[in-house]
Design a protein around this motif. Structure first.
Motif, PDB file in Angstrom:
ATOM      1  N   ALA A   1      45.489  31.050  38.165  1.00 29.93           N
ATOM      2  CA  ALA A   1      44.055  31.130  38.473  1.00 29.93           C
ATOM      3  C   ALA A   1      43.795  32.236  39.492  1.00 29.93           C
ATOM      4  CB  ALA A   1      43.554  29.785  38.992  1.00 29.93           C
ATOM      5  N   ARG A   2      44.642  32.312  40.519  1.00 34.89           N
ATOM      6  CA  ARG A   2      44.486  33.365  41.529  1.00 34.89           C
ATOM      7  C   ARG A   2      44.784  34.733  40.942  1.00 34.89           C
ATOM      8  NH1 ARG A   2      41.767  34.171  46.241  1.00 34.89           N
ATOM      9  NH2 ARG A   2      42.540  36.113  47.122  1.00 34.89           N
ATOM     10  N   TYR A   3      45.819  34.822  40.110  1.00 36.98           N
ATOM     11  CA  TYR A   3      46.162  36.098  39.485  1.00 36.98           C
ATOM     12  C   TYR A   3      45.033  36.599  38.584  1.00 36.98           C
ATOM     13  CZ  TYR A   3      51.008  35.404  41.016  1.00 36.98           C
ATOM     14  OH  TYR A   3      52.143  35.234  41.764  1.00 36.98           O
ATOM     15  N   PHE A   4      44.444  35.697  37.815  1.00 33.66           N
ATOM     16  CA  PHE A   4      43.328  36.089  36.952  1.00 33.66           C
ATOM     17  C   PHE A   4      42.143  36.564  37.783  1.00 33.66           C
ATOM     18  CE2 PHE A   4      45.241  33.926  33.245  1.00 33.66           C
ATOM     19  CZ  PHE A   4      44.889  34.822  32.254  1.00 33.66           C
ATOM     20  N   LEU A   5      41.846  35.870  38.866  1.00 33.56           N
ATOM     21  CA  LEU A   5      40.728  36.270  39.731  1.00 33.56           C
ATOM     22  C   LEU A   5      40.984  37.646  40.339  1.00 33.56           C
ATOM     23  CD1 LEU A   5      38.071  35.687  41.186  1.00 33.56           C
ATOM     24  CD2 LEU A   5      39.388  34.511  42.965  1.00 33.56           C
TER      25      LEU A   5
ATOM     26  N   LEU B   1      38.671  40.943  39.574  1.00 30.61           N
ATOM     27  CA  LEU B   1      38.022  41.705  40.645  1.00 30.61           C
ATOM     28  C   LEU B   1      38.483  43.149  40.658  1.00 30.61           C
ATOM     29  CD1 LEU B   1      38.182  39.090  43.560  1.00 30.61           C
ATOM     30  CD2 LEU B   1      36.201  39.685  42.151  1.00 30.61           C
ATOM     31  N   LEU B   2      39.766  43.358  40.386  1.00 26.05           N
ATOM     32  CA  LEU B   2      40.315  44.712  40.393  1.00 26.05           C
ATOM     33  C   LEU B   2      39.710  45.562  39.281  1.00 26.05           C
ATOM     34  CD1 LEU B   2      42.395  46.877  41.259  1.00 26.05           C
ATOM     35  CD2 LEU B   2      44.019  45.766  39.695  1.00 26.05           C
ATOM     36  N   VAL B   3      39.778  45.083  38.041  1.00 28.41           N
ATOM     37  CA  VAL B   3      39.346  45.911  36.910  1.00 28.41           C
ATOM     38  C   VAL B   3      37.832  46.118  36.915  1.00 28.41           C
ATOM     39  CG1 VAL B   3      41.332  45.227  35.505  1.00 28.41           C
ATOM     40  CG2 VAL B   3      39.219  43.918  35.338  1.00 28.41           C
ATOM     41  N   THR B   4      37.058  45.098  37.309  1.00 24.24           N
ATOM     42  CA  THR B   4      35.603  45.276  37.338  1.00 24.24           C
ATOM     43  C   THR B   4      35.182  46.196  38.481  1.00 24.24           C
ATOM     44  OG1 THR B   4      35.438  43.210  38.612  1.00 24.24           O
ATOM     45  CG2 THR B   4      35.085  43.082  36.222  1.00 24.24           C
ATOM     46  N   GLY B   5      35.818  46.067  39.636  1.00 28.48           N
ATOM     47  CA  GLY B   5      35.481  46.944  40.755  1.00 28.48           C
ATOM     48  C   GLY B   5      35.811  48.392  40.480  1.00 28.48           C
ATOM     49  N   VAL B   6      37.009  48.631  39.947  1.00 28.82           N
ATOM     50  CA  VAL B   6      37.410  50.000  39.621  1.00 28.82           C
ATOM     51  C   VAL B   6      36.511  50.579  38.546  1.00 28.82           C
ATOM     52  CG1 VAL B   6      39.253  51.408  38.621  1.00 28.82           C
ATOM     53  CG2 VAL B   6      39.798  49.702  40.350  1.00 28.82           C
TER      54      VAL B   6
ATOM     55  N   VAL C   1      52.058  41.719  38.006  1.00 30.73           N
ATOM     56  CA  VAL C   1      53.075  41.506  39.038  1.00 30.73           C
ATOM     57  C   VAL C   1      53.450  40.030  39.104  1.00 30.73           C
ATOM     58  CG1 VAL C   1      53.634  41.803  41.471  1.00 30.73           C
ATOM     59  CG2 VAL C   1      52.195  43.477  40.319  1.00 30.73           C
ATOM     60  N   GLY C   2      52.478  39.167  38.890  1.00 31.95           N
ATOM     61  CA  GLY C   2      52.759  37.743  38.922  1.00 31.95           C
ATOM     62  C   GLY C   2      53.702  37.293  37.827  1.00 31.95           C
ATOM     63  N   LEU C   3      53.733  37.999  36.708  1.00 32.63           N
ATOM     64  CA  LEU C   3      54.600  37.611  35.591  1.00 32.63           C
ATOM     65  C   LEU C   3      56.074  37.726  35.928  1.00 32.63           C
ATOM     66  CD1 LEU C   3      52.848  39.114  32.424  1.00 32.63           C
ATOM     67  CD2 LEU C   3      53.133  36.709  33.009  1.00 32.63           C
ATOM     68  N   GLN C   4      56.422  38.541  36.922  1.00 28.39           N
ATOM     69  CA  GLN C   4      57.831  38.726  37.221  1.00 28.39           C
ATOM     70  C   GLN C   4      58.485  37.470  37.770  1.00 28.39           C
ATOM     71  OE1 GLN C   4      58.681  41.487  40.355  1.00 28.39           O
ATOM     72  NE2 GLN C   4      57.207  40.602  41.784  1.00 28.39           N
ATOM     73  N   VAL C   5      57.684  36.491  38.192  1.00 27.75           N
ATOM     74  CA  VAL C   5      58.249  35.253  38.695  1.00 27.75           C
ATOM     75  C   VAL C   5      59.036  34.535  37.603  1.00 27.75           C
ATOM     76  CG1 VAL C   5      56.251  33.805  38.140  1.00 27.75           C
ATOM     77  CG2 VAL C   5      57.748  33.168  40.038  1.00 27.75           C
ATOM     78  N   PHE C   6      58.687  34.763  36.335  1.00 26.32           N
ATOM     79  CA  PHE C   6      59.366  34.078  35.240  1.00 26.32           C
ATOM     80  C   PHE C   6      60.706  34.716  34.885  1.00 26.32           C
ATOM     81  CE2 PHE C   6      54.818  33.302  34.611  1.00 26.32           C
ATOM     82  CZ  PHE C   6      54.806  31.920  34.605  1.00 26.32           C
TER      83      PHE C   6
END
Length: 275
Positions: free
Chosen positions: A68-72, A76-81, A226-231
């Motif tokens: 949920a945090r990663y999606f948020l 925010l990143l893609v819309t702001g940029v 970046v969050g995917l690397q946890v797997f």
């Protein structure tokens, strides 16, 4: 009178076979990811026609990381940029397309030269700049180096140059200012191009991995990639079922967006004269 090239006979067969081969090469990893994500882990390395379906992999993937945090963060990143790019690229493209000023050709050539510079080359300098600004380990640190886009300026300039100048004259006769001409004439006519560029920008920053990995350290500021690397860093080994489920959750918004706007995406580049 020139004739349009149309392959015939064996040429047509070879072209069709090549297209199917490229399609299979592209779809094979996606098909494997879909198969593995919807089946138990033991079926990640073997295929059975009547293998049981399950959604447990998606549940386990969602619980294994703060998605949920990663999606948020990613949203925010893609819309702001994208918002910054659209504003800055629109203003720059309009100036290059409709105004003549000393050094315009040289400045535009410098803009195009940026297309030949790989972003990875600037990682060290960008990191130093973000450090001086005091924004390391934050979403602005990921997006600031990309708020202006040479590709976006070039694409919109090509589009604006195709707009008849008579529309400018008609709008100014009605008392419109240059900014009103831009936002009420040029921007609406370039809507398909904006949609296409938006897909390109969002997909790039949605999938960008190296720069966010370098400039962030905490979960609160890291995006999905970046969050995917946890797997892939667990002590129990790699579970491909969970990895594929997490990958599908990450890439699903991009696939849906492209399927919804694929016609505008193709038509915009054709109108801009880009192949």
């Amino acid at each position: 009178m020139s004739e349009v090239y149309a392959p015939r006979g064996w040429g047509k067969v070879a072209e069709t076979a090549g297209a199917w081969l490229l399609a299979l090469i592209w779809i094979a990893p996606l098909a494997y990811a879909v198969w593995t994500a919807f089946h138990p882990s033991e079926f990640s390395t073997r295929f059975e026609l009547f293998a049981p379906l399950t959604l447990d992999n998606f549940k386990r993937a969602w619980e294994a990381a703060p998605f949920a945090r990663y999606f948020l963060n990613t949203f925010l990143l893609v819309t702001g940029v994208l918002a910054c790019q659209l504003v800055l690229c629109t203003l720059a493209a309009f100036a290059f397309a409709r105004y003549e000023f000393p050094g315009a050709t040289v400045v535009f050539a410098l803009v195009l030269a940026q297309l030949m510079i790989m972003p990875d080359v600037l990682i060290v300098e960008n990191y130093k700049t973000m450090s001086r600004l005091g924004v390391l380990d934050s979403i602005p640190a990921i997006g600031l180096p990309y708020v202006a886009s040479a590709f976006g300026i070039f694409l919109l300039r090509q589009t604006f140059k195709m707009v008849p100048k008579e529309l400018d004259d008609a709008a100014r006769v009605e008392g419109a200012s240059p900014m009103q001409v831009l936002w009420r004439v040029y921007v609406p006519l370039g809507r398909p191009v904006y949609i296409a560029y938006g897909l390109v920008s969002v997909s790039y920053h949605w999938n960008n991995f190296l720069w966010p990995l370098i400039v962030t350290n905490s979960v609160e500021s890291r995006p999905l990639t970046v969050g995917l690397q946890v797997f892939s860093s667990t002590d129990q080994g790699i579970d491909w079922a969970i990895i594929c489920a997490a990958t599908l959750m990450t890439s699903a918004p991009l696939l849906i967006g492209f399927l919804l706007f694929q016609r505008q995406f193709v038509q915009s580049f054709m109108r801009a004269g880009i192949k």
